[in-house]
Motif scaffolding. Structure first.
Motif, PDB file in Angstrom:
ATOM      1  N   CYS A   1       0.840  -1.201   0.000  1.00 49.30           N
ATOM      2  CA  CYS A   1       0.000   0.000   0.000  1.00 49.30           C
ATOM      3  C   CYS A   1       0.879   1.256   0.000  1.00 49.30           C
ATOM      4  O   CYS A   1       0.372   2.368  -0.015  1.00 49.30           O
ATOM      5  CB  CYS A   1      -0.968   0.003   1.174  1.00 49.30           C
ATOM      6  SG  CYS A   1      -0.195   0.015   2.787  1.00 49.30           S
ATOM      7  N   GLY A   2       2.189   1.062  -0.011  1.00 47.54           N
ATOM      8  CA  GLY A   2       3.115   2.182  -0.082  1.00 47.54           C
ATOM      9  C   GLY A   2       4.492   1.684  -0.455  1.00 47.54           C
ATOM     10  O   GLY A   2       4.837   0.524  -0.203  1.00 47.54           O
ATOM     11  N   ILE A   3       5.268   2.564  -1.089  1.00 44.61           N
ATOM     12  CA  ILE A   3       6.643   2.229  -1.459  1.00 44.61           C
ATOM     13  C   ILE A   3       7.435   3.530  -1.536  1.00 44.61           C
ATOM     14  O   ILE A   3       6.915   4.564  -1.964  1.00 44.61           O
ATOM     15  CB  ILE A   3       6.698   1.436  -2.791  1.00 44.61           C
ATOM     16  CG1 ILE A   3       8.089   0.831  -3.020  1.00 44.61           C
ATOM     17  CG2 ILE A   3       6.243   2.293  -3.963  1.00 44.61           C
ATOM     18  CD1 ILE A   3       8.113  -0.228  -4.121  1.00 44.61           C
ATOM     19  N   ALA A   4       8.671   3.461  -1.084  1.00 40.21           N
ATOM     20  CA  ALA A   4       9.569   4.622  -1.117  1.00 40.21           C
ATOM     21  C   ALA A   4      10.695   4.338  -2.103  1.00 40.21           C
ATOM     22  O   ALA A   4      11.085   3.178  -2.295  1.00 40.21           O
ATOM     23  CB  ALA A   4      10.134   4.885   0.283  1.00 40.21           C
ATOM     24  N   ALA A   5      11.232   5.394  -2.711  1.00 36.90           N
ATOM     25  CA  ALA A   5      12.263   5.236  -3.736  1.00 36.90           C
ATOM     26  C   ALA A   5      13.453   4.372  -3.316  1.00 36.90           C
ATOM     27  O   ALA A   5      13.928   3.570  -4.119  1.00 36.90           O
ATOM     28  CB  ALA A   5      12.725   6.608  -4.231  1.00 36.90           C
ATOM     29  N   PRO A   6      13.960   4.481  -2.077  1.00 36.91           N
ATOM     30  CA  PRO A   6      15.098   3.621  -1.741  1.00 36.91           C
ATOM     31  C   PRO A   6      14.760   2.129  -1.790  1.00 36.91           C
ATOM     32  O   PRO A   6      15.644   1.294  -1.962  1.00 36.91           O
ATOM     33  CB  PRO A   6      15.501   4.058  -0.332  1.00 36.91           C
ATOM     34  CG  PRO A   6      14.374   4.856   0.190  1.00 36.91           C
ATOM     35  CD  PRO A   6      13.650   5.411  -0.997  1.00 36.91           C
ATOM     36  N   GLN A   7      13.478   1.791  -1.697  1.00 37.24           N
ATOM     37  CA  GLN A   7      13.073   0.389  -1.781  1.00 37.24           C
ATOM     38  C   GLN A   7      13.224  -0.172  -3.188  1.00 37.24           C
ATOM     39  O   GLN A   7      13.133  -1.383  -3.387  1.00 37.24           O
ATOM     40  CB  GLN A   7      11.641   0.218  -1.296  1.00 37.24           C
ATOM     41  CG  GLN A   7      11.485   0.486   0.185  1.00 37.24           C
ATOM     42  CD  GLN A   7      10.064   0.268   0.617  1.00 37.24           C
ATOM     43  OE1 GLN A   7       9.228   1.160   0.496  1.00 37.24           O
ATOM     44  NE2 GLN A   7       9.777  -0.925   1.094  1.00 37.24           N
ATOM     45  N   VAL A   8      13.428   0.713  -4.166  1.00 40.50           N
ATOM     46  CA  VAL A   8      13.720   0.275  -5.534  1.00 40.50           C
ATOM     47  C   VAL A   8      15.107   0.760  -5.958  1.00 40.50           C
ATOM     48  O   VAL A   8      15.418   0.850  -7.136  1.00 40.50           O
ATOM     49  CB  VAL A   8      12.622   0.708  -6.540  1.00 40.50           C
ATOM     50  CG1 VAL A   8      11.305   0.002  -6.238  1.00 40.50           C
ATOM     51  CG2 VAL A   8      12.440   2.211  -6.577  1.00 40.50           C
ATOM     52  N   GLY A   9      15.937   1.106  -4.968  1.00 42.05           N
ATOM     53  CA  GLY A   9      17.335   1.436  -5.241  1.00 42.05           C
ATOM     54  C   GLY A   9      17.622   2.861  -5.646  1.00 42.05           C
ATOM     55  O   GLY A   9      18.698   3.149  -6.172  1.00 42.05           O
ATOM     56  N   VAL A  10      16.678   3.779  -5.404  1.00 43.42           N
ATOM     57  CA  VAL A  10      16.850   5.177  -5.800  1.00 43.42           C
ATOM     58  C   VAL A  10      16.836   6.055  -4.556  1.00 43.42           C
ATOM     59  O   VAL A  10      15.859   6.055  -3.798  1.00 43.42           O
ATOM     60  CB  VAL A  10      15.727   5.619  -6.777  1.00 43.42           C
ATOM     61  CG1 VAL A  10      15.905   7.084  -7.163  1.00 43.42           C
ATOM     62  CG2 VAL A  10      15.722   4.730  -8.019  1.00 43.42           C
ATOM     63  N   LEU A  11      17.898   6.818  -4.344  1.00 47.65           N
ATOM     64  CA  LEU A  11      18.011   7.646  -3.136  1.00 47.65           C
ATOM     65  C   LEU A  11      17.431   9.043  -3.357  1.00 47.65           C
ATOM     66  O   LEU A  11      18.106  10.061  -3.238  1.00 47.65           O
ATOM     67  CB  LEU A  11      19.468   7.719  -2.682  1.00 47.65           C
ATOM     68  CG  LEU A  11      19.987   6.414  -2.085  1.00 47.65           C
ATOM     69  CD1 LEU A  11      21.481   6.476  -1.854  1.00 47.65           C
ATOM     70  CD2 LEU A  11      19.253   6.104  -0.788  1.00 47.65           C
ATOM     71  N   LYS A  12      16.143   9.074  -3.696  1.00 45.92           N
ATOM     72  CA  LYS A  12      15.397  10.324  -3.907  1.00 45.92           C
ATOM     73  C   LYS A  12      14.219  10.345  -2.949  1.00 45.92           C
ATOM     74  O   LYS A  12      13.656   9.313  -2.607  1.00 45.92           O
ATOM     75  CB  LYS A  12      14.862  10.404  -5.339  1.00 45.92           C
ATOM     76  CG  LYS A  12      15.924  10.380  -6.406  1.00 45.92           C
ATOM     77  CD  LYS A  12      16.369  11.753  -6.730  1.00 45.92           C
ATOM     78  CE  LYS A  12      17.327  11.728  -7.908  1.00 45.92           C
ATOM     79  NZ  LYS A  12      18.021  12.951  -8.066  1.00 45.92           N
ATOM     80  N   ARG A  13      13.792  11.559  -2.572  1.00 50.05           N
ATOM     81  CA  ARG A  13      12.682  11.724  -1.635  1.00 50.05           C
ATOM     82  C   ARG A  13      11.350  11.696  -2.404  1.00 50.05           C
ATOM     83  O   ARG A  13      10.748  12.724  -2.673  1.00 50.05           O
ATOM     84  CB  ARG A  13      12.859  13.008  -0.826  1.00 50.05           C
ATOM     85  CG  ARG A  13      14.111  12.943   0.056  1.00 50.05           C
ATOM     86  CD  ARG A  13      14.208  14.081   1.026  1.00 50.05           C
ATOM     87  NE  ARG A  13      13.320  13.913   2.158  1.00 50.05           N
ATOM     88  CZ  ARG A  13      13.567  13.127   3.210  1.00 50.05           C
ATOM     89  NH1 ARG A  13      14.678  12.425   3.273  1.00 50.05           N
ATOM     90  NH2 ARG A  13      12.699  13.052   4.196  1.00 50.05           N
ATOM     91  N   ILE A  14      10.919  10.494  -2.730  1.00 49.09           N
ATOM     92  CA  ILE A  14       9.652  10.297  -3.427  1.00 49.09           C
ATOM     93  C   ILE A  14       9.018   9.003  -2.913  1.00 49.09           C
ATOM     94  O   ILE A  14       9.706   8.000  -2.738  1.00 49.09           O
ATOM     95  CB  ILE A  14       9.847  10.280  -4.972  1.00 49.09           C
ATOM     96  CG1 ILE A  14       8.504  10.142  -5.701  1.00 49.09           C
ATOM     97  CG2 ILE A  14      10.838   9.234  -5.397  1.00 49.09           C
ATOM     98  CD1 ILE A  14       8.605  10.359  -7.210  1.00 49.09           C
ATOM     99  N   ILE A  15       7.710   9.071  -2.626  1.00 49.28           N
ATOM    100  CA  ILE A  15       6.961   7.890  -2.209  1.00 49.28           C
ATOM    101  C   ILE A  15       5.676   7.799  -3.018  1.00 49.28           C
ATOM    102  O   ILE A  15       5.182   8.803  -3.539  1.00 49.28           O
ATOM    103  CB  ILE A  15       6.650   7.889  -0.694  1.00 49.28           C
ATOM    104  CG1 ILE A  15       5.729   9.047  -0.292  1.00 49.28           C
ATOM    105  CG2 ILE A  15       7.934   7.901   0.128  1.00 49.28           C
ATOM    106  CD1 ILE A  15       5.295   9.025   1.187  1.00 49.28           C
ATOM    107  N   VAL A  16       5.166   6.577  -3.124  1.00 46.67           N
ATOM    108  CA  VAL A  16       3.887   6.320  -3.781  1.00 46.67           C
ATOM    109  C   VAL A  16       3.049   5.526  -2.789  1.00 46.67           C
ATOM    110  O   VAL A  16       3.534   4.562  -2.201  1.00 46.67           O
ATOM    111  CB  VAL A  16       4.078   5.526  -5.085  1.00 46.67           C
ATOM    112  CG1 VAL A  16       2.735   5.167  -5.698  1.00 46.67           C
ATOM    113  CG2 VAL A  16       4.930   6.318  -6.082  1.00 46.67           C
ATOM    114  N   ILE A  17       1.807   5.962  -2.592  1.00 42.71           N
ATOM    115  CA  ILE A  17       0.912   5.260  -1.669  1.00 42.71           C
ATOM    116  C   ILE A  17      -0.462   5.057  -2.311  1.00 42.71           C
ATOM    117  O   ILE A  17      -0.874   5.814  -3.181  1.00 42.71           O
ATOM    118  CB  ILE A  17       0.760   6.008  -0.317  1.00 42.71           C
ATOM    119  CG1 ILE A  17       0.228   7.419  -0.519  1.00 42.71           C
ATOM    120  CG2 ILE A  17       2.077   6.048   0.438  1.00 42.71           C
ATOM    121  CD1 ILE A  17      -0.098   8.137   0.779  1.00 42.71           C
TER     122      ILE A  17
END
Length: 180
Positions: free
Chosen positions: A47-63
């Motif tokens: 129900c949510g994912i943050a960019a570092p969880q896909v290997g990208v060190l940017k301040r972006i999330i999707v929920i």
């Protein structure tokens, strides 16, 4: 245009412990990244994912915390910042795409107020309690280099780390919150 899913970075990968950098709102690659993140989140029942969880060190999330009817309506938050946490402290089990096979008791405030920017550079505020409030706090923790393990109370952390090693050995995949 079809977007591919991205591999989910799993604990103990060191990228998950790094603080992410602010996004440049003019960066045209952010839209593609957000679409890939959303597709990855849905594929793994998140129900949510943050960019570092896909290997990208940017301040972006999707929920997307409202998927009961099967409808997918993700919200992308660029450079999200918690403005206020309020309400009682509530402990509930949380899973994480980057820590498959387990859920961990996490103590969080009931209600979160978060400021973020959209793709057009407009600033917004999102407020939520329940799952949305918890998800906002969880994903922003990722942007600050914090996983479920760092957020948990010491005794819960030790149990979670033991359980996680067992889950990994059993082949747990992102999106699974138990190995039963």
């Amino acid at each position: 245009m079809a977007f591919d899913t991205l591999p989910v970075v799993e604990y103990p990968d060191p990228i998950l412990r790094q603080v992410c950098e602010e996004c440049d709102i003019k960066d045209k690659s952010l839209k593609k990244l957000a679409k890939q993140m959303a597709k990855t989140m849905y594929k793994n029942n998140g129900c949510g994912i943050a960019a570092p969880q896909v290997g990208v060190l940017k301040r972006i999330i999707v929920i997307d915390c409202d998927q009961e009817d099967g409808r997918q309506d993700p919200i992308t938050l660029i450079n999200p910042k918690i403005l206020e946490l309020k309400g009682e402290l509530v402990t509930e089990e949380e899973g994480c795409l980057s820590c498959p096979g387990i859920s961990v008791p996490e103590c969080r405030r009931e209600y979160a107020v978060v400021k973020f920017t959209d793709f057009d550079g407009e600033d917004y505020i999102i407020e939520g309690d329940g799952l949305l409030g918890r998800c906002l706090q969880h994903e922003i923790d990722h942007l600050n280099g914090k996983t479920l393990f760092e957020s948990a109370a010491p005794a819960a952390r030790l149990k979670a780390l033991r359980d996680y090693e067992i889950a990994r050995a059993a082949g747990a995949k992102p999106g699974e919150t138990s190995i039963d």
